[in-house]
Design a protein around this motif. Sequence first.
Motif, short mmCIF file in Angstrom:
data_model
loop_
_atom_site.label_atom_id
_atom_site.label_comp_id
_atom_site.label_asym_id
_atom_site.label_seq_id
_atom_site.Cartn_x
_atom_site.Cartn_y
_atom_site.Cartn_z
N ILE A 157 24.47 38.29 -5.47
CA ILE A 157 24.90 37.60 -6.69
C ILE A 157 25.64 38.58 -7.60
N ASN A 158 25.02 39.73 -7.80
CA ASN A 158 25.64 40.73 -8.68
C ASN A 158 26.95 41.24 -8.12
N PHE A 159 26.96 41.44 -6.80
CA PHE A 159 28.19 41.91 -6.16
C PHE A 159 29.34 40.94 -6.41
N VAL A 160 29.11 39.66 -6.12
CA VAL A 160 30.17 38.66 -6.27
C VAL A 160 30.57 38.54 -7.74
N TRP A 161 29.57 38.62 -8.61
CA TRP A 161 29.86 38.50 -10.04
C TRP A 161 30.72 39.64 -10.54
N TRP A 162 30.35 40.87 -10.17
CA TRP A 162 31.13 42.03 -10.65
C TRP A 162 32.52 42.04 -10.05
N VAL A 163 32.64 41.71 -8.77
CA VAL A 163 33.99 41.67 -8.18
C VAL A 163 34.84 40.65 -8.94
N GLY A 164 34.22 39.52 -9.25
CA GLY A 164 34.94 38.48 -9.98
C GLY A 164 35.44 38.95 -11.33
N ILE A 165 34.59 39.69 -12.05
CA ILE A 165 34.99 40.22 -13.36
C ILE A 165 36.30 40.99 -13.24
N GLY A 166 36.41 41.73 -12.14
CA GLY A 166 37.60 42.58 -11.99
C GLY A 166 38.90 41.81 -11.90
N HIS A 167 38.83 40.56 -11.47
CA HIS A 167 40.08 39.88 -11.13
C HIS A 167 41.05 39.68 -12.28
N ALA A 168 40.53 39.54 -13.50
CA ALA A 168 41.44 39.30 -14.62
C ALA A 168 42.38 40.48 -14.81
N GLY A 169 41.85 41.68 -14.61
CA GLY A 169 42.68 42.87 -14.79
C GLY A 169 43.87 42.85 -13.86
N THR A 170 43.62 42.51 -12.60
CA THR A 170 44.72 42.49 -11.64
C THR A 170 45.67 41.34 -11.92
N LEU A 171 45.11 40.22 -12.35
CA LEU A 171 45.98 39.08 -12.68
C LEU A 171 46.92 39.48 -13.83
N ILE A 172 46.36 40.13 -14.84
CA ILE A 172 47.17 40.52 -15.99
C ILE A 172 48.19 41.57 -15.58
N SER A 173 47.75 42.56 -14.80
CA SER A 173 48.67 43.65 -14.51
C SER A 173 49.69 43.28 -13.45
N ALA A 174 49.34 42.43 -12.52
CA ALA A 174 50.27 42.14 -11.42
C ALA A 174 50.97 40.79 -11.57
N ILE A 175 50.20 39.72 -11.58
CA ILE A 175 50.82 38.39 -11.55
C ILE A 175 51.60 38.15 -12.84
N LEU A 176 51.01 38.46 -13.98
CA LEU A 176 51.71 38.23 -15.24
C LEU A 176 52.92 39.14 -15.37
N PHE A 177 52.87 40.30 -14.73
CA PHE A 177 54.04 41.18 -14.73
C PHE A 177 55.18 40.54 -13.96
N LEU A 178 54.86 40.03 -12.78
CA LEU A 178 55.91 39.40 -11.97
C LEU A 178 56.45 38.15 -12.65
N LEU A 179 55.59 37.46 -13.41
CA LEU A 179 56.03 36.25 -14.10
C LEU A 179 56.70 36.55 -15.44
N ARG A 180 56.96 37.83 -15.72
CA ARG A 180 57.63 38.25 -16.96
C ARG A 180 56.91 37.79 -18.20
N GLN A 181 55.58 37.81 -18.15
CA GLN A 181 54.79 37.44 -19.33
C GLN A 181 54.62 38.68 -20.17
N ARG A 182 55.48 38.84 -21.17
CA ARG A 182 55.51 40.11 -21.88
C ARG A 182 54.32 40.32 -22.78
N TRP A 183 53.54 39.28 -23.04
CA TRP A 183 52.35 39.48 -23.87
C TRP A 183 51.30 40.31 -23.15
N ARG A 184 51.45 40.50 -21.83
CA ARG A 184 50.45 41.26 -21.11
C ARG A 184 50.45 42.73 -21.49
#
Lengths: 463, 184
Positions: A86-113
């Motif tokens: 449970i803790n493993f899946v939860w902590w891995v999940g927490i990490g995902h926002a960082g990658t979404l912000i740094s990678a996906i929002l970068f590619l989508l030209r979301q400059r607020w990131r």
Amino acid sequence: MDTIARNAAGLPEHDPPLITGHQTFRSITDKISGIVERRTPRVWFLAMGAALSLLMVLLGSIGYLVYEGIGIWGLNNPVGWGWAIINFVWWVGIGHAGTLISAILFLLRQRWRTSINRFAEAMTLFAISCALIFPAIHVGRIWVVYWMFPLPNQMNMWPNFRSPLLWDVFAVSTYFIASLLFWYTGLIPDLATFRDRAKNKIKKIIFGILAVGWRGGNRQWRHYELAYLILAGISTPLVLSVHSVVSTDFAVSILPGWHTTLFPPYFVAGAIFSGFAMVITLTIIARKIFHLEDIITLNHLEKMTKVILLTGTMVGYAYSMEFFIAWYSGNIYEQFVFMNRAFGQYAWAYWIMITCNVLVPQLFWFKKLRTSIPVLFIASILINVGMWFERFVIVVTSLARDFLPANWDYYSPTIWDISIFVGSFGLFFTLFLLFIRFLPMISMAEVKTVLPEAEVPHGGGHE
Amino acid sequence: MEVVMSNQMKIQGLLAQFDSPAVLMEAARKTGEAGYRKFDCHSPFPIHGMDRAMGLKRSPLGWIIGLAALIGTSGALALQWWTSTIDYPLVISGKPFFSYQAYVPVTFALGVVFSAFAALIGMLAINGLPRFHHPVFYSDNFVRATDDGFFISLEAADPKFHIEQSRIFLESIGGKNVEVLSGE
């Protein structure tokens, strides 16, 4: 900011400015470097003391676990997987926002990131560090954990690459390595700023080495920008693949409640949902303590809240779809598991999950609530609680009531389950506090690019 | 032109400061048009359109990373095939030894790891980094290049370089605080 500058910056006409308070390049540098250069605030020492105490709890508990074995946990016969997964899946999940912000929002030209990406990526790294503890210690004989890696050994044995648990080893360690390299690449120009501002020799040498002699020349920037773009490009599928692989640990089994093709997208949405909640929790504290309201504006928080609303709604849809498919499949075991989740012995956990993950984000349809700091802060914590219970409900309810009623049992954690989970926060916050004390927590080079001052009129200045 | 001064300090180049990204971009274009080749524009953040203004080609880094990704994925597939089929074949739930569908996650993961290393190491290598010693660091004013300063550096090795004429040229395109970069 006039309309032309706005269009040049790729901002919608009526969007509020990203950075407020009439900042200049210099004021951005001073503000962000100042956090590290000023004397350490007393609250940092208090927080560090608390974090280190929790870290000691973690190390002590792991020490006892290694000494005594995983029998100290509350696992029983049907429930062979408990808080560790449970803790493993939860902590891995927490990490995902960082990658979404740094990678996906970068590619989508979301400059607020730009105001939050450094911060969120650091959170990703530290959350994965916490996550990686659990699979390592749950194997029991932790000293042979290297058997999971395809290393040549005297027994001439290789791991089974057809097992999702081995995919996990690769997926999560890849995620960590790629995030670390991406983060460091983004840090290089800012480390050069720190090097150039350093007053004493030791700092000059340390930041000098870390900045690898960066000169900010355009001949460097053009390779740098391509490297950053490609790192964002390869990290983007990671956001989707890592948690899909984690969910496959469950989905390839044949246990009712786990054996679902819905799991990969459902887990990914939940990961982004909880990750953004954690970013908001940390951001609200940090912008208050370090007076960063001009750089991390309410506008940034509101945009993150919209992501939470979207992913929270997706999670709610997944919950209802699981129920629908259980009924529609006509599989009585599947039907029983879901009735049991909602109304059985773990109903309390199920309804905590529904309240926190489905009802709480729906508040964010209202702009008044989206832009209220206290509401955001409480909601973000509730969402993280809810997402922990989601994993609890999935893991425990399916296992505790398996096919044969003779096997049924009730699962409850022991003090050691709790101490290791609580202790993992110690690791997370220790790393995070060290990060905000010694490294730039906002990307100065990137924030400067979204200032109106940075705009070059189209046509290379011929106007 | 004498490039060695009396105290054995060799002249390495010239450094001029500019007011804003737009002025720097225009100056970069004029410097290229004036025939200078060995010059660089320093800024605290990347300025879009600068590559064109300086007449630089697209970075070849993509090819390096692409090659690394290919090595990573094929290496991972070969590893899984060899360990599960040749070196340690085990029947697991009746699956074939070479169950390539199951090998996708690890193959993908190793492709990503190789590309990520190639991106960072390749970028540094093409840029000639780490390099802790460079003529621009002789300037005390240059610390502003990572803060709010915009600079053009001209290298003495450029065939068109002339200490006086180049200084006049840099000033004519808006350069301020023109400095001679010299050191041993």
